[in-house]
Design a protein around this motif. Structure first.
Motif, PDB file in Angstrom:
ATOM      1  N   PRO A 106       0.821  -1.219   0.000  1.00 38.62           N
ATOM      2  CA  PRO A 106       0.000   0.000   0.000  1.00 38.62           C
ATOM      3  C   PRO A 106       0.853   1.267   0.000  1.00 38.62           C
ATOM      4  O   PRO A 106       1.818   1.377   0.750  1.00 38.62           O
ATOM      5  N   GLY A 107       0.489   2.196  -0.849  1.00 40.62           N
ATOM      6  CA  GLY A 107       1.213   3.466  -0.940  1.00 40.62           C
ATOM      7  C   GLY A 107       2.275   3.497  -2.016  1.00 40.62           C
ATOM      8  O   GLY A 107       2.693   4.579  -2.439  1.00 40.62           O
ATOM      9  N   ASN A 108       2.734   2.338  -2.459  1.00 40.60           N
ATOM     10  CA  ASN A 108       3.765   2.313  -3.496  1.00 40.60           C
ATOM     11  C   ASN A 108       3.159   2.607  -4.871  1.00 40.60           C
ATOM     12  O   ASN A 108       2.185   1.974  -5.273  1.00 40.60           O
ATOM     13  N   LYS A 109       3.774   3.548  -5.571  1.00 42.53           N
ATOM     14  CA  LYS A 109       3.333   3.919  -6.917  1.00 42.53           C
ATOM     15  C   LYS A 109       4.310   3.448  -7.987  1.00 42.53           C
ATOM     16  O   LYS A 109       3.907   3.019  -9.062  1.00 42.53           O
ATOM     17  N   TYR A 110       5.592   3.530  -7.664  1.00 43.15           N
ATOM     18  CA  TYR A 110       6.633   3.114  -8.613  1.00 43.15           C
ATOM     19  C   TYR A 110       7.713   2.350  -7.848  1.00 43.15           C
ATOM     20  O   TYR A 110       8.164   2.794  -6.788  1.00 43.15           O
ATOM     21  N   VAL A 111       8.112   1.222  -8.405  1.00 42.16           N
ATOM     22  CA  VAL A 111       9.130   0.388  -7.765  1.00 42.16           C
ATOM     23  C   VAL A 111      10.289   0.200  -8.732  1.00 42.16           C
ATOM     24  O   VAL A 111      10.088  -0.151  -9.896  1.00 42.16           O
ATOM     25  N   LEU A 112      11.488   0.444  -8.230  1.00 48.05           N
ATOM     26  CA  LEU A 112      12.695   0.237  -9.014  1.00 48.05           C
ATOM     27  C   LEU A 112      13.267  -1.133  -8.681  1.00 48.05           C
ATOM     28  O   LEU A 112      13.688  -1.378  -7.550  1.00 48.05           O
ATOM     29  N   LEU A 113      13.259  -2.028  -9.663  1.00 53.50           N
ATOM     30  CA  LEU A 113      13.921  -3.319  -9.525  1.00 53.50           C
ATOM     31  C   LEU A 113      15.390  -3.122  -9.893  1.00 53.50           C
ATOM     32  O   LEU A 113      15.710  -2.841 -11.051  1.00 53.50           O
ATOM     33  N   GLU A 114      16.250  -3.235  -8.907  1.00 56.69           N
ATOM     34  CA  GLU A 114      17.673  -2.928  -9.095  1.00 56.69           C
ATOM     35  C   GLU A 114      18.497  -4.210  -9.012  1.00 56.69           C
ATOM     36  O   GLU A 114      18.564  -4.865  -7.965  1.00 56.69           O
ATOM     37  N   PHE A 115      19.128  -4.586 -10.125  1.00 52.58           N
ATOM     38  CA  PHE A 115      20.041  -5.723 -10.151  1.00 52.58           C
ATOM     39  C   PHE A 115      21.453  -5.204  -9.901  1.00 52.58           C
ATOM     40  O   PHE A 115      21.918  -4.292 -10.613  1.00 52.58           O
ATOM     41  N   TRP A 116      22.162  -5.811  -8.950  1.00 49.53           N
ATOM     42  CA  TRP A 116      23.474  -5.293  -8.578  1.00 49.53           C
ATOM     43  C   TRP A 116      24.292  -6.391  -7.893  1.00 49.53           C
ATOM     44  O   TRP A 116      23.833  -7.510  -7.718  1.00 49.53           O
ATOM     45  N   ALA A 117      25.506  -6.049  -7.499  1.00 51.03           N
ATOM     46  CA  ALA A 117      26.361  -6.952  -6.723  1.00 51.03           C
ATOM     47  C   ALA A 117      27.435  -6.137  -6.026  1.00 51.03           C
ATOM     48  O   ALA A 117      27.808  -5.043  -6.482  1.00 51.03           O
ATOM     49  N   THR A 118      27.951  -6.662  -4.933  1.00 50.22           N
ATOM     50  CA  THR A 118      28.987  -5.935  -4.196  1.00 50.22           C
ATOM     51  C   THR A 118      30.308  -5.924  -4.950  1.00 50.22           C
ATOM     52  O   THR A 118      31.161  -5.068  -4.698  1.00 50.22           O
ATOM     53  N   TRP A 119      30.515  -6.890  -5.889  1.00 46.83           N
ATOM     54  CA  TRP A 119      31.755  -6.923  -6.657  1.00 46.83           C
ATOM     55  C   TRP A 119      31.727  -5.992  -7.864  1.00 46.83           C
ATOM     56  O   TRP A 119      32.714  -5.856  -8.579  1.00 46.83           O
ATOM     57  N   CYS A 120      30.592  -5.351  -8.103  1.00 46.78           N
ATOM     58  CA  CYS A 120      30.410  -4.470  -9.256  1.00 46.78           C
ATOM     59  C   CYS A 120      30.681  -3.022  -8.839  1.00 46.78           C
ATOM     60  O   CYS A 120      29.914  -2.438  -8.063  1.00 46.78           O
TER      61      CYS A 120
END
Length: 226
Positions: A106-120
């Protein structure tokens, strides 16, 4: 021609790069065009790239470079203009947490799916900026779902805690190369990381991808600042 494009990309915006790549691919139905299709797929939708691929001559469609990008596009299940593909992995409390839960929160309008890694390196460099945007826009309906390809669950948890990444962060238990060990890599058509996808929670559709730095600032300001 490729060297000239690389020079152009150093100062060009993502939109300028996308337009330039479209033109280069449409004008080069050859090995260069095949190679540039991979770069274009990082910026344009699967549908748009497939339309350009259809215009290639049949003989070139048998080229290994063309067949590589064909395999990549065929595997994509979520992209701009398409619904997001739900993902589930363990969060920092070792509890399963799905992307869908964040999208439906509830309340979320836009969600950023972020693919990442600590080695990057670029991924790590982006963390302070993501924290800034999360602090600025979370109350207005912006949220993040961080999906990490870090090698080692405990090392990932330590990093997230140390850097105060307050949004939902998950880690799939895997061994080896995430390109082949994690189905999410192929399903979202990743060519590398960092990569991200912006989801409109009202429709479940992906409305943008690979927004970095100022481009992400501008998009969120456009969507969430009245």
């Amino acid at each position: 021609a490729y060297t000239a494009f690389q020079q152009f990309s150093k100062t060009a915006t993502a939109d300028q790069q996308r337009n330039k790549l479209r033109k280069l691919v449409s004008q080069n139905h050859n090995v260069l065009g095949c190679y540039l299709l991979h770069d274009l797929l990082d910026l344009a939708s699967k549908t748009e790239v497939e339309q350009l691929m259809d215009s290639f001559p049949e003989t070139l469609k048998q080229h290994p470079l063309f067949r590589q990008v064909q395999a990549r596009t065929d595997a994509i299940r979520a992209d701009v203009g398409l619904p997001y593909l739900d993902l589930t992995a363990q969060d920092t409390t070792d509890t399963d947490a799905s992307l869908g839960e964040t999208v439906r929160r509830p309340g979320n309008k836009y969600v950023l799916l972020e693919f990442w890694a600590t080695w990057c390196g670029p991924c790590v460099q982006a963390v302070p900026h993501l924290k800034e945007l999360y602090a600025r826009y979370h109350s207005k309906g912006f949220d993040i779902y961080g999906y990490s390809f870090t090698h080692g669950h405990e090392a990932w948890k330590t990093f997230v805690a140390h850097h105060g990444m307050a949004w939902t962060n998950v880690h799939p238990h895997f061994e080896g190369n995430p390109r082949t060990a994690c189905p999410a890599w192929a399903a979202y058509g990743l060519n590398g990381i960092p990569s991200n996808f912006l989801i409109d929670t009202s429709t479940g559709l992906i409305i943008a991808k690979n927004l970095r730095g100022e481009a992400l600032d501008q998009k969120l300001a456009e969507l969430l600042n009245p």
